[in-house]
Design a protein around this motif. Structure first.
Motif, PDB file in Angstrom:
ATOM      1  N   ARG A 184       1.678   6.726  -6.871  1.00 35.49           N
ATOM      2  CA  ARG A 184       0.658   7.732  -7.250  1.00 35.49           C
ATOM      3  C   ARG A 184       1.190   9.129  -7.071  1.00 35.49           C
ATOM      4  N   LYS A 185       1.904   9.338  -5.958  1.00 37.43           N
ATOM      5  CA  LYS A 185       2.464  10.649  -5.662  1.00 37.43           C
ATOM      6  C   LYS A 185       3.479  11.068  -6.720  1.00 37.43           C
ATOM      7  N   ASP A 186       4.262  10.099  -7.200  1.00 43.71           N
ATOM      8  CA  ASP A 186       5.329  10.365  -8.181  1.00 43.71           C
ATOM      9  C   ASP A 186       4.774  10.614  -9.587  1.00 43.71           C
ATOM     10  N   GLN A 187       3.512  10.304  -9.814  1.00 50.03           N
ATOM     11  CA  GLN A 187       2.960  10.466 -11.175  1.00 50.03           C
ATOM     12  C   GLN A 187       2.563  11.879 -11.452  1.00 50.03           C
ATOM     13  N   GLN A 238       0.829  -1.206   0.000  1.00 49.15           N
ATOM     14  CA  GLN A 238       0.000   0.000   0.000  1.00 49.15           C
ATOM     15  C   GLN A 238       0.862   1.255   0.000  1.00 49.15           C
ATOM     16  N   ILE A 239       1.928   1.251   0.773  1.00 49.79           N
ATOM     17  CA  ILE A 239       2.844   2.398   0.799  1.00 49.79           C
ATOM     18  C   ILE A 239       3.448   2.615  -0.580  1.00 49.79           C
ATOM     19  N   LYS A 240       3.888   1.516  -1.208  1.00 45.48           N
ATOM     20  CA  LYS A 240       4.477   1.630  -2.539  1.00 45.48           C
ATOM     21  C   LYS A 240       3.471   2.186  -3.542  1.00 45.48           C
ATOM     22  N   GLN A 241       2.238   1.714  -3.473  1.00 43.77           N
ATOM     23  CA  GLN A 241       1.208   2.212  -4.387  1.00 43.77           C
ATOM     24  C   GLN A 241       0.960   3.700  -4.168  1.00 43.77           C
ATOM     25  N   LEU A 242       0.923   4.145  -2.913  1.00 38.81           N
ATOM     26  CA  LEU A 242       0.721   5.558  -2.620  1.00 38.81           C
ATOM     27  C   LEU A 242       1.904   6.395  -3.095  1.00 38.81           C
ATOM     28  N   GLN A 243       3.111   5.876  -2.939  1.00 35.58           N
ATOM     29  CA  GLN A 243       4.296   6.604  -3.410  1.00 35.58           C
ATOM     30  C   GLN A 243       4.299   6.688  -4.926  1.00 35.58           C
TER      31      GLN A 243
END
Length: 89
Positions: free
Chosen positions: A86-89, A79-84
Protein backbone atom coordinates in the motif's frame (compact mmCIF):
# COMPACT_ATOMS: atom_id res chain seq x y z
CA UNK A 1 38.18 -28.43 12.84
CA UNK A 2 34.77 -29.22 14.42
CA UNK A 3 32.56 -26.80 16.26
CA UNK A 4 33.20 -26.38 19.96
CA UNK A 5 30.42 -28.11 21.86
CA UNK A 6 29.28 -27.26 25.36
CA UNK A 7 28.37 -30.04 27.78
CA UNK A 8 25.70 -28.69 30.07
CA UNK A 9 24.30 -30.61 33.04
CA UNK A 10 20.60 -30.00 33.70
CA UNK A 11 17.78 -31.55 35.70
CA UNK A 12 14.43 -32.18 34.05
CA UNK A 13 11.64 -33.92 35.94
CA UNK A 14 14.11 -34.78 38.72
CA UNK A 15 16.37 -36.58 36.25
CA UNK A 16 19.95 -35.59 35.40
CA UNK A 17 20.77 -34.98 31.72
CA UNK A 18 23.89 -33.78 29.93
CA UNK A 19 23.01 -31.70 26.90
CA UNK A 20 25.69 -31.23 24.28
CA UNK A 21 25.42 -28.33 21.86
CA UNK A 22 27.00 -25.22 20.45
CA UNK A 23 24.41 -22.86 21.95
CA UNK A 24 25.18 -20.57 24.85
CA UNK A 25 25.13 -22.60 28.10
CA UNK A 26 22.70 -20.13 29.71
CA UNK A 27 20.32 -20.59 26.78
CA UNK A 28 20.50 -24.37 27.14
CA UNK A 29 19.79 -24.10 30.88
CA UNK A 30 16.90 -21.73 30.20
CA UNK A 31 15.32 -24.10 27.68
CA UNK A 32 15.81 -27.08 29.99
CA UNK A 33 14.15 -25.13 32.79
CA UNK A 34 11.17 -24.33 30.54
CA UNK A 35 10.79 -28.03 29.72
CA UNK A 36 11.02 -28.91 33.42
CA UNK A 37 8.36 -26.33 34.29
CA UNK A 38 6.03 -27.61 31.54
CA UNK A 39 6.39 -31.17 32.80
CA UNK A 40 5.74 -30.11 36.40
CA UNK A 41 2.72 -28.04 35.39
CA UNK A 42 1.25 -30.98 33.50
CA UNK A 43 2.00 -33.26 36.45
CA UNK A 44 0.16 -30.93 38.84
CA UNK A 45 -2.90 -30.91 36.59
CA UNK A 46 -2.82 -34.68 35.95
CA UNK A 47 -1.33 -36.35 39.01
CA UNK A 48 -1.94 -39.90 37.74
CA UNK A 49 0.21 -39.63 34.62
CA UNK A 50 3.43 -41.59 34.40
CA UNK A 51 6.63 -39.95 33.20
CA UNK A 52 6.30 -41.14 29.61
CA UNK A 53 2.76 -39.81 29.26
CA UNK A 54 3.76 -36.49 30.83
CA UNK A 55 6.68 -36.23 28.39
CA UNK A 56 4.51 -37.02 25.36
CA UNK A 57 1.77 -34.58 26.38
CA UNK A 58 4.37 -31.91 27.10
CA UNK A 59 5.87 -32.43 23.63
CA UNK A 60 2.40 -32.18 22.05
CA UNK A 61 1.65 -28.97 23.98
CA UNK A 62 4.99 -27.40 23.03
CA UNK A 63 4.55 -28.31 19.35
CA UNK A 64 1.02 -26.89 19.43
CA UNK A 65 2.42 -23.60 20.77
CA UNK A 66 5.16 -23.67 18.10
CA UNK A 67 2.65 -24.19 15.28
CA UNK A 68 0.47 -21.38 16.62
CA UNK A 69 3.46 -19.03 16.74
CA UNK A 70 4.46 -19.99 13.19
CA UNK A 71 0.91 -19.32 11.98
CA UNK A 72 0.86 -15.97 13.81
CA UNK A 73 4.24 -15.11 12.30
CA UNK A 74 3.03 -15.96 8.79
CA UNK A 75 -0.12 -13.87 9.28
CA UNK A 76 1.93 -10.91 10.54
CA UNK A 77 4.40 -11.25 7.66
CA UNK A 78 1.47 -11.09 5.22
CA UNK A 79 0.10 -8.01 6.97
CA UNK A 80 3.50 -6.32 6.77
CA UNK A 81 3.72 -7.12 3.07
CA UNK A 82 0.24 -5.74 2.45
CA UNK A 83 1.11 -2.52 4.31
CA UNK A 84 4.36 -2.16 2.36
CA UNK A 85 2.52 -2.74 -0.91
CA UNK A 86 0.00 0.00 0.00
CA UNK A 87 2.82 2.35 0.90
CA UNK A 88 4.56 1.70 -2.44
CA UNK A 89 1.42 2.53 -4.45
Amino acid sequence: MGDFKNRINVNINDQHYTIVGTDNPEHIRYVANLVDEKLKELGRKNAGLDTTRKAILTAVNVMHEKVQLEEDNERLQQQIKQLQDRKDQ
